[in-house]
Design a protein around this motif. Structure first.
Motif, PDB file in Angstrom:
ATOM      1  N   ASN A   1      75.252  98.721  75.818  1.00 48.35           N
ATOM      2  CA  ASN A   1      75.378  99.365  74.514  1.00 48.35           C
ATOM      3  C   ASN A   1      75.126 100.854  74.667  1.00 48.35           C
ATOM      4  O   ASN A   1      74.403 101.277  75.572  1.00 48.35           O
ATOM      5  CB  ASN A   1      74.348  98.773  73.545  1.00 48.35           C
ATOM      6  CG  ASN A   1      74.640  97.327  73.211  1.00 48.35           C
ATOM      7  OD1 ASN A   1      75.375  97.044  72.300  1.00 48.35           O
ATOM      8  ND2 ASN A   1      74.070  96.398  73.989  1.00 48.35           N
ATOM      9  N   PRO A   2      75.691 101.678  73.774  1.00 46.05           N
ATOM     10  CA  PRO A   2      75.476 103.123  73.869  1.00 46.05           C
ATOM     11  C   PRO A   2      74.012 103.489  73.594  1.00 46.05           C
ATOM     12  O   PRO A   2      73.302 102.775  72.890  1.00 46.05           O
ATOM     13  CB  PRO A   2      76.398 103.706  72.791  1.00 46.05           C
ATOM     14  CG  PRO A   2      76.778 102.577  71.923  1.00 46.05           C
ATOM     15  CD  PRO A   2      76.577 101.318  72.683  1.00 46.05           C
ATOM     16  N   ASP A   3      73.581 104.608  74.172  1.00 44.98           N
ATOM     17  CA  ASP A   3      72.229 105.108  73.896  1.00 44.98           C
ATOM     18  C   ASP A   3      72.055 105.282  72.393  1.00 44.98           C
ATOM     19  O   ASP A   3      72.966 105.730  71.698  1.00 44.98           O
ATOM     20  CB  ASP A   3      72.005 106.450  74.590  1.00 44.98           C
ATOM     21  CG  ASP A   3      71.834 106.297  76.094  1.00 44.98           C
ATOM     22  OD1 ASP A   3      71.362 105.229  76.512  1.00 44.98           O
ATOM     23  OD2 ASP A   3      72.181 107.241  76.827  1.00 44.98           O
ATOM     24  N   GLY A   4      70.910 104.920  71.895  1.00 43.97           N
ATOM     25  CA  GLY A   4      70.621 105.061  70.472  1.00 43.97           C
ATOM     26  C   GLY A   4      71.107 103.902  69.628  1.00 43.97           C
ATOM     27  O   GLY A   4      70.922 103.898  68.412  1.00 43.97           O
ATOM     28  N   ALA A   5      71.745 102.910  70.251  1.00 46.73           N
ATOM     29  CA  ALA A   5      72.221 101.755  69.488  1.00 46.73           C
ATOM     30  C   ALA A   5      71.017 101.037  68.881  1.00 46.73           C
ATOM     31  O   ALA A   5      69.979 100.875  69.525  1.00 46.73           O
ATOM     32  CB  ALA A   5      73.000 100.799  70.382  1.00 46.73           C
ATOM     33  N   LEU A   6      71.155 100.624  67.650  1.00 44.58           N
ATOM     34  CA  LEU A   6      70.085  99.909  66.967  1.00 44.58           C
ATOM     35  C   LEU A   6      70.230  98.408  67.101  1.00 44.58           C
ATOM     36  O   LEU A   6      69.255  97.679  67.035  1.00 44.58           O
ATOM     37  CB  LEU A   6      70.064 100.296  65.486  1.00 44.58           C
ATOM     38  CG  LEU A   6      69.814 101.775  65.196  1.00 44.58           C
ATOM     39  CD1 LEU A   6      69.933 102.041  63.715  1.00 44.58           C
ATOM     40  CD2 LEU A   6      68.465 102.197  65.729  1.00 44.58           C
ATOM     41  N   ARG A   7      71.491  97.954  67.273  1.00 45.77           N
ATOM     42  CA  ARG A   7      71.757  96.523  67.292  1.00 45.77           C
ATOM     43  C   ARG A   7      72.914  96.243  68.246  1.00 45.77           C
ATOM     44  O   ARG A   7      73.886  96.971  68.287  1.00 45.77           O
ATOM     45  CB  ARG A   7      72.133  96.089  65.872  1.00 45.77           C
ATOM     46  CG  ARG A   7      72.501  94.671  65.749  1.00 45.77           C
ATOM     47  CD  ARG A   7      72.915  94.371  64.293  1.00 45.77           C
ATOM     48  NE  ARG A   7      72.595  93.023  64.006  1.00 45.77           N
ATOM     49  CZ  ARG A   7      71.435  92.586  63.559  1.00 45.77           C
ATOM     50  NH1 ARG A   7      70.476  93.407  63.299  1.00 45.77           N
ATOM     51  NH2 ARG A   7      71.228  91.326  63.350  1.00 45.77           N
ATOM     52  N   CYS A   8      72.796  95.163  68.980  1.00 47.23           N
ATOM     53  CA  CYS A   8      73.879  94.700  69.855  1.00 47.23           C
ATOM     54  C   CYS A   8      74.798  93.786  69.039  1.00 47.23           C
ATOM     55  O   CYS A   8      74.366  93.196  68.040  1.00 47.23           O
ATOM     56  CB  CYS A   8      73.284  93.937  71.033  1.00 47.23           C
ATOM     57  SG  CYS A   8      74.511  93.310  72.203  1.00 47.23           S
ATOM     58  N   ASP A   9      76.029  93.633  69.477  1.00 45.58           N
ATOM     59  CA  ASP A   9      76.953  92.724  68.791  1.00 45.58           C
ATOM     60  C   ASP A   9      76.456  91.284  68.772  1.00 45.58           C
ATOM     61  O   ASP A   9      76.832  90.505  67.908  1.00 45.58           O
ATOM     62  CB  ASP A   9      78.342  92.753  69.451  1.00 45.58           C
ATOM     63  CG  ASP A   9      79.133  93.978  69.056  1.00 45.58           C
ATOM     64  OD1 ASP A   9      78.739  94.669  68.105  1.00 45.58           O
ATOM     65  OD2 ASP A   9      80.160  94.238  69.706  1.00 45.58           O
ATOM     66  N   CYS A  10      75.581  90.918  69.707  1.00 43.79           N
ATOM     67  CA  CYS A  10      75.069  89.549  69.732  1.00 43.79           C
ATOM     68  C   CYS A  10      74.015  89.316  68.658  1.00 43.79           C
ATOM     69  O   CYS A  10      73.574  88.189  68.444  1.00 43.79           O
ATOM     70  CB  CYS A  10      74.489  89.218  71.107  1.00 43.79           C
ATOM     71  SG  CYS A  10      72.884  89.993  71.451  1.00 43.79           S
ATOM     72  N   GLY A  11      73.597  90.386  67.964  1.00 43.57           N
ATOM     73  CA  GLY A  11      72.590  90.252  66.915  1.00 43.57           C
ATOM     74  C   GLY A  11      71.222  90.743  67.329  1.00 43.57           C
ATOM     75  O   GLY A  11      70.298  90.785  66.519  1.00 43.57           O
TER      76      GLY A  11
END
Length: 188
Positions: A11-21
């Motif tokens: 995931n990109p830096d700073g992402a709050l949530r992954c697509d998996c939840g």
């Protein structure tokens, strides 16, 4: 880049949530059922738009082949299925393509274009293969009574159609999250 400890995706830096939840701040998978405030469910019109995109792509890919095989009679015939190639390209290939996109991306190209994903309603993770197959065949149930099962999305609190309810899935926006100091929250 940040690696998700739940599914190992990058995931990109700073992402709050992954697509998996997986919620990077909370350190856990957030469930749409247990924590509905951290999800923005995709409503009726945005999902219609995704279907329009998917339908246009399908017509652009399959239409020329069917027209070259069956000619102008394909457009004027009253028969539902013109032959084996028609059955294969109009029914089998789209079903397989949709289910495979769901399994590998949790979305069709139309859903990806509008930044939505299909999640398991209980866990917030990508649904199982069985859920995706059940969801596809539940489209029939949603469509039979004047498309009422699809229209249900407009009135349901979690924006679930009958096919979503039967499969135990929800469709969520993945581009509408922000840090509200309490983990994930809607950005409005």
């Amino acid at each position: 880049m940040v690696k998700c400890p739940n599914c190992d995706s990058i995931n990109p830096d700073g992402a709050l949530r992954c697509d998996c939840g997986y919620d990077f701040q909370a350190g856990e998978v957030r469930s749409p059922s247990a924590d509905p405030g951290s999800f923005e469910f995709a409503g009726f019109w945005i999902r219609v738009w995704a279907s329009v995109i998917d339908s246009a792509l399908l017509i652009l890919m399959v239409g020329p082949i069917l027209f070259s095989v069956y000619g102008i009679s394909y457009l004027t015939s009253e028969s539902l299925i013109q032959g084996p190639i028609d059955f294969l390209l109009s029914w089998v290939v789209p079903a397989l393509a949709i289910i495979l996109f769901w399994i590998y991306k949790s979305a069709t190209p139309g859903k990806m274009a509008i930044s939505t994903r299909i999640l398991d309603a209980q866990t917030g993770s990508p649904p199982s293969t069985a859920q995706f197959i059940g969801r596809y065949f539940a489209y029939l149930i949603s469509g039979v009574p004047l498309f009422l099962g699809f229209l249900w999305v407009a009135f349901d609190s979690k924006k679930q159609g009958w096919h979503d309810k039967l499969a135990g899935t929800v469709v969520v926006r993945v581009d509408r999250y922000r840090d509200d100091g309490k983990g994930m929250g809607r950005s409005r």
